[in-house]
Design a protein around this motif. Structure first.
Motif, PDB file in Angstrom:
ATOM      1  N   ARG A  16     -41.813 -37.697 -10.624  1.00  0.00           N
ATOM      2  CA  ARG A  16     -42.998 -38.663 -10.312  1.00  0.00           C
ATOM      3  C   ARG A  16     -44.221 -37.915 -10.367  1.00  0.00           C
ATOM      4  NH1 ARG A  16     -42.855 -42.420  -4.787  1.00  0.00           N
ATOM      5  NH2 ARG A  16     -40.483 -42.297  -5.751  1.00  0.00           N
ATOM      6  N   HIS A  68     -48.008 -37.424  -2.721  1.00  0.00           N
ATOM      7  CA  HIS A  68     -46.969 -38.324  -3.498  1.00  0.00           C
ATOM      8  C   HIS A  68     -47.812 -38.914  -4.603  1.00  0.00           C
ATOM      9  CE1 HIS A  68     -44.066 -38.081  -0.142  1.00  0.00           C
ATOM     10  NE2 HIS A  68     -44.165 -36.877  -0.580  1.00  0.00           N
ATOM     11  N   LEU A  80     -48.885 -40.664  -8.378  1.00  0.00           N
ATOM     12  CA  LEU A  80     -48.156 -40.761  -9.607  1.00  0.00           C
ATOM     13  C   LEU A  80     -48.747 -40.050 -10.525  1.00  0.00           C
ATOM     14  CD1 LEU A  80     -45.708 -42.496 -10.648  1.00  0.00           C
ATOM     15  CD2 LEU A  80     -47.583 -44.152 -11.419  1.00  0.00           C
ATOM     16  N   VAL A 101     -46.671 -40.168 -16.084  1.00  0.00           N
ATOM     17  CA  VAL A 101     -45.770 -40.921 -15.794  1.00  0.00           C
ATOM     18  C   VAL A 101     -46.282 -42.728 -15.996  1.00  0.00           C
ATOM     19  CG1 VAL A 101     -44.206 -41.959 -13.882  1.00  0.00           C
ATOM     20  CG2 VAL A 101     -44.602 -39.489 -14.334  1.00  0.00           C
ATOM     21  N   LEU A 117     -37.812 -42.360 -11.479  1.00  0.00           N
ATOM     22  CA  LEU A 117     -38.689 -41.167 -11.002  1.00  0.00           C
ATOM     23  C   LEU A 117     -38.499 -40.710  -9.774  1.00  0.00           C
ATOM     24  CD1 LEU A 117     -41.980 -43.521 -11.608  1.00  0.00           C
ATOM     25  CD2 LEU A 117     -40.806 -42.087 -13.132  1.00  0.00           C
ATOM     26  N   LEU A 120     -38.722 -37.713  -6.361  1.00  0.00           N
ATOM     27  CA  LEU A 120     -39.434 -37.126  -5.689  1.00  0.00           C
ATOM     28  C   LEU A 120     -38.723 -36.511  -4.514  1.00  0.00           C
ATOM     29  CD1 LEU A 120     -42.664 -36.979  -5.196  1.00  0.00           C
ATOM     30  CD2 LEU A 120     -42.128 -38.898  -3.597  1.00  0.00           C
ATOM     31  N   LEU A 165     -47.327 -45.307  -3.581  1.00  0.00           N
ATOM     32  CA  LEU A 165     -46.251 -44.091  -4.102  1.00  0.00           C
ATOM     33  C   LEU A 165     -46.464 -43.019  -2.878  1.00  0.00           C
ATOM     34  CD1 LEU A 165     -46.385 -44.240  -7.915  1.00  0.00           C
ATOM     35  CD2 LEU A 165     -44.446 -45.027  -6.367  1.00  0.00           C
TER      36      LEU A 165
END
Length: 284
Positions: free
Chosen positions: A127, A137, A139, A143, A156, A158, A273
């Motif tokens: 990700r 986190h 993006l 991506v 994706l 993580l 995200l």
């Protein structure tokens, strides 16, 4: 025709999870695993002559040295790419999976992946990329570009690898989410996983009926299925449900005719995200 899982790796701290999830997916799909590393050719060093007093011989000598330096930098970039693929292959083999095919390409990730859209059954990416080490986190920009261009399902990753046990499909009754239900029902990738279908919207008979039809598709295929119709903001409802039910794999459609599209590709994408630490599988 044999199926393939294509994993894009970049040598960042996220590469291990990409390799692990890709190997897991390829094994469940009885597919071949392909590792792809896209290297960026270094920008050439340019000499700008700002003075007519500089001798032609001196300038040509410097230009030659810069050209040799550019070639050396490119050689080192290619060697680093080779080592990244070599180490990723060793990790996958050490986990007991067959050796993947390693592919090296030059250019941009989106363009390289486009060549494999008819070739790969599933794409797997981190990700985040190498430019996000130690960040939250959010993006990665690469991506977002892939999401908008690929026609393949996109996993994706993580964090570190955990074999998924429970998955959640954000269901809105659209053609994309209906296709996702059919994929859940038929693909060996999801065999044995506990499935949750979650819809966000007013509690109306039509929505209940749509959820029930989707659930029957899964149960008829032997899948365990739980449904939920929630009221409130799409983002908070889905994330709260994911945490409360200990969901470790989320599935969503990249395009739909509801607020789910805004959630995935709109202004709240990065914020959302940052709130969930589980892999996200984007359906087409």
């Amino acid at each position: 025709m044999s199926s393939n899982v294509l994993a894009g790796i970049d040598g960042s701290e996220h590469t291990a999870a990409v390799c692990d999830y890709a190997a897991w997916a390829a094994d469940r799909l009885s597919a071949s695993l392909v590792l792809l590393h896209v290297l960026h050719r270094p920008e050439p060093i340019v000499l700008v002559n700002l003075s007519a007093a500089t001798s032609l011989d001196a300038q040509e000598q410097v230009i030659d040295e810069l050209a040799a330096l550019d070639e050396k930098r490119l050689e080192l970039v290619r060697e680093r790419s080779r080592l990244i693929l070599e180490q990723a292959t060793a990790r996958i083999e050490a986990a007991g999976y067959p050796a993947p095919r390693a592919v090296q390409r030059e250019g941009r990730l989106v363009q390289a992946l486009a060549r494999y859209d008819d070739y790969a059954e599933l794409l797997v990416l981190g990700r985040q990329g190498s430019g996000h080490a130690g960040s939250d986190h959010r993006l990665g920009s690469h991506v977002e570009q892939v999401i908008r261009t690929t026609e393949r399902p996109l996993l994706l990753t993580l964090g570190s690898f955990q074999p998924p046990r429970r998955l959640m499909l954000a269901f809105d009754g659209s053609a994309t989410s209906e296709k996702g239900v059919a994929w859940l029902a038929g693909s060996p990738l999801f065999a044995g996983l506990e499935c949750h279908l979650v819809m966000v919207g007013e509690d109306e008979p039509g929505r209940r009926a749509s959820l029930a039809r989707a659930a029957r598709t899964l149960t008829d295929a032997g899948r365990s299925c739980t449904t939920a119709l929630l009221q409130g903001k799409v983002e908070s409802c889905l994330l709260d449900y994911q945490r409360q039910q200990d969901i470790d794999l989320m599935l969503m459609g990249a395009y739909s005719q509801s607020r789910l599209r805004e959630w995935l590709l709109g202004s709240t994408t990065h914020h959302m995200l940052a709130q969930t630490g589980v892999p996200l599988l984007i359906l087409r």
